[in-house]
Design a protein around this motif. Structure first.
Motif, mmCIF file in Angstrom:
data_model
loop_
_atom_site.group_PDB
_atom_site.id
_atom_site.type_symbol
_atom_site.label_atom_id
_atom_site.label_comp_id
_atom_site.label_asym_id
_atom_site.label_seq_id
_atom_site.Cartn_x
_atom_site.Cartn_y
_atom_site.Cartn_z
ATOM 1 N N THR A 107 -12.477 -16.185 51.127
ATOM 2 C CA THR A 107 -11.407 -16.841 50.369
ATOM 3 C C THR A 107 -11.340 -16.322 48.942
ATOM 4 N N VAL A 108 -12.478 -16.273 48.273
ATOM 5 C CA VAL A 108 -12.513 -15.788 46.895
ATOM 6 C C VAL A 108 -12.110 -14.315 46.842
ATOM 7 N N GLY A 109 -12.621 -13.528 47.774
ATOM 8 C CA GLY A 109 -12.268 -12.112 47.799
ATOM 9 C C GLY A 109 -10.786 -11.890 48.026
ATOM 10 N N THR A 110 -10.192 -12.702 48.902
ATOM 11 C CA THR A 110 -8.767 -12.571 49.180
ATOM 12 C C THR A 110 -7.920 -12.927 47.962
ATOM 13 N N THR A 111 -8.298 -13.993 47.265
ATOM 14 C CA THR A 111 -7.520 -14.379 46.078
ATOM 15 C C THR A 111 -7.603 -13.304 44.999
ATOM 16 N N ARG A 112 -8.756 -12.709 44.834
ATOM 17 C CA ARG A 112 -8.892 -11.655 43.821
ATOM 18 C C ARG A 112 -8.060 -10.431 44.192
ATOM 19 N N LEU A 113 -8.057 -10.087 45.456
ATOM 20 C CA LEU A 113 -7.253 -8.954 45.904
ATOM 21 C C LEU A 113 -5.770 -9.231 45.688
ATOM 22 N N LEU A 114 -5.346 -10.441 46.053
ATOM 23 C CA LEU A 114 -3.935 -10.791 45.896
ATOM 24 C C LEU A 114 -3.523 -10.807 44.425
ATOM 25 N N HIS A 185 -2.668 -22.310 35.344
ATOM 26 C CA HIS A 185 -1.862 -21.788 36.445
ATOM 27 C C HIS A 185 -0.500 -22.448 36.486
ATOM 28 N N TYR A 186 0.437 -21.762 37.119
ATOM 29 C CA TYR A 186 1.730 -22.353 37.439
ATOM 30 C C TYR A 186 1.579 -23.154 38.734
ATOM 31 N N PRO A 187 2.433 -24.132 38.964
ATOM 32 C CA PRO A 187 2.360 -24.893 40.216
ATOM 33 C C PRO A 187 2.418 -24.014 41.466
ATOM 34 N N THR A 188 3.245 -22.976 41.441
ATOM 35 C CA THR A 188 3.321 -22.103 42.620
ATOM 36 C C THR A 188 2.051 -21.277 42.807
ATOM 37 N N ASP A 189 1.282 -21.064 41.733
ATOM 38 C CA ASP A 189 -0.033 -20.430 41.885
ATOM 39 C C ASP A 189 -0.955 -21.332 42.693
ATOM 40 N N ALA A 190 -0.906 -22.631 42.391
ATOM 41 C CA ALA A 190 -1.737 -23.602 43.115
ATOM 42 C C ALA A 190 -1.327 -23.658 44.579
ATOM 43 N N LEU A 191 -0.012 -23.655 44.830
ATOM 44 C CA LEU A 191 0.457 -23.655 46.216
ATOM 45 C C LEU A 191 -0.006 -22.393 46.939
ATOM 46 N N GLY A 192 0.070 -21.269 46.255
ATOM 47 C CA GLY A 192 -0.399 -20.019 46.860
ATOM 48 C C GLY A 192 -1.883 -20.046 47.153
ATOM 49 N N GLY A 193 -2.670 -20.669 46.261
ATOM 50 C CA GLY A 193 -4.108 -20.784 46.501
ATOM 51 C C GLY A 193 -4.404 -21.655 47.696
ATOM 52 N N TRP A 194 -3.677 -22.775 47.799
ATOM 53 C CA TRP A 194 -3.866 -23.683 48.942
ATOM 54 C C TRP A 194 -3.545 -22.965 50.249
#
Length: 224
Positions: A107-114, A185-194
């Motif tokens: 999960t952490v690796g994917t978020t960093r890549l994205l 973060h922006y709200p859509t960043d949080a949605l993207g993380g979820w």
């Protein structure tokens, strides 16, 4: 003797539903990533919810947000994951421990890549924001813990699905609120993380089960 097989970290009754949810979540991650690639300001959807600033909330709620945020920081996250892994090992659930470590790592690796691929920033060019790693971590941890818990319950498929999704939603919402409230973060960043966690964790669980079951089958063949 090979012993009793370890329970699956992804209960068979939930595989179809979580597979569908993971697919939809992955689509949302991609769509939002394309929409906000290279942006350095909030979008229309973000503005509907809140304009993130460094003082979006005041004490005492700001103190709550800081504490929640700390749980997603390296020190706080390491402490949480370490405690859960130790608990799994004490309960002799090695597969569960592997799942927690792998789930968090992927999960952490994917978020960093994205973040690198999307290139959305907040408060400066060096602050990559999409998707929110804190939100993804909190969602992933809650999702994994609920999967492990429901795997030992006698509840039906519908009840298990509701429990798993509710836990992931609450954890993601709380951490997402903290990140937006602190202006990180922006709200859509949080949605993207979820959505990133919802896409990655079920796939990781399936892979862990496949690998563990493959090793177990190989071990049984050696005993014959």
């Amino acid at each position: 003797m090979t012993g009793r097989p370890a329970p699956a970290v992804l209960p068979p009754s939930l595989r179809a539903w979580l597979g569908l949810i993971a697919t939809l979540a992955a689509v949302v991650v991609v769509v939002l990533g394309v929409l906000y690639a290279g942006h350095d300001e909030s979008g229309t959807v973000d503005s509907w919810i809140v304009q993130p600033t460094a003082d979006s909330v005041r004490p005492p709620w700001r103190h709550v947000a800081v504490v929640v945020d700390f749980l997603g920081e390296p020190a706080g996250a390491a402490a949480l994951v370490g405690a859960i892994v130790v608990g799994c090992l004490l309960l002799r659930r090695a597969r569960a421990a592997v799942f927690v470590v792998a789930g968090v790592g992927v999960t952490v690796g994917t978020t960093r890549l994205l973040k690198s691929l999307v290139g959305r920033t907040i408060h400066g060019e060096s602050n990559l924001s999409y998707p929110s790693g804190h939100t993804a971590f909190a969602t992933a941890l809650a999702l994994m813990m609920t999967l492990l818990a429901t795997g030992r319950l006698g509840a039906g498929r519908a009840a298990r699905t509701v429990l798993v999704l509710s836990a992931a939603l609450v954890a993601g919402a709380v951490m997402g609120w903290a990140e937006v409230a602190l202006g990180a973060h922006y709200p859509t960043d949080a949605l993207g993380g979820w959505c990133t966690a919802m896409a990655v964790v079920p796939a990781t669980a399936w892979l862990v089960d496949r690998a563990a079951d493959g090793r177990a089958d190989a071990g049984r063949r050696e005993w014959r």
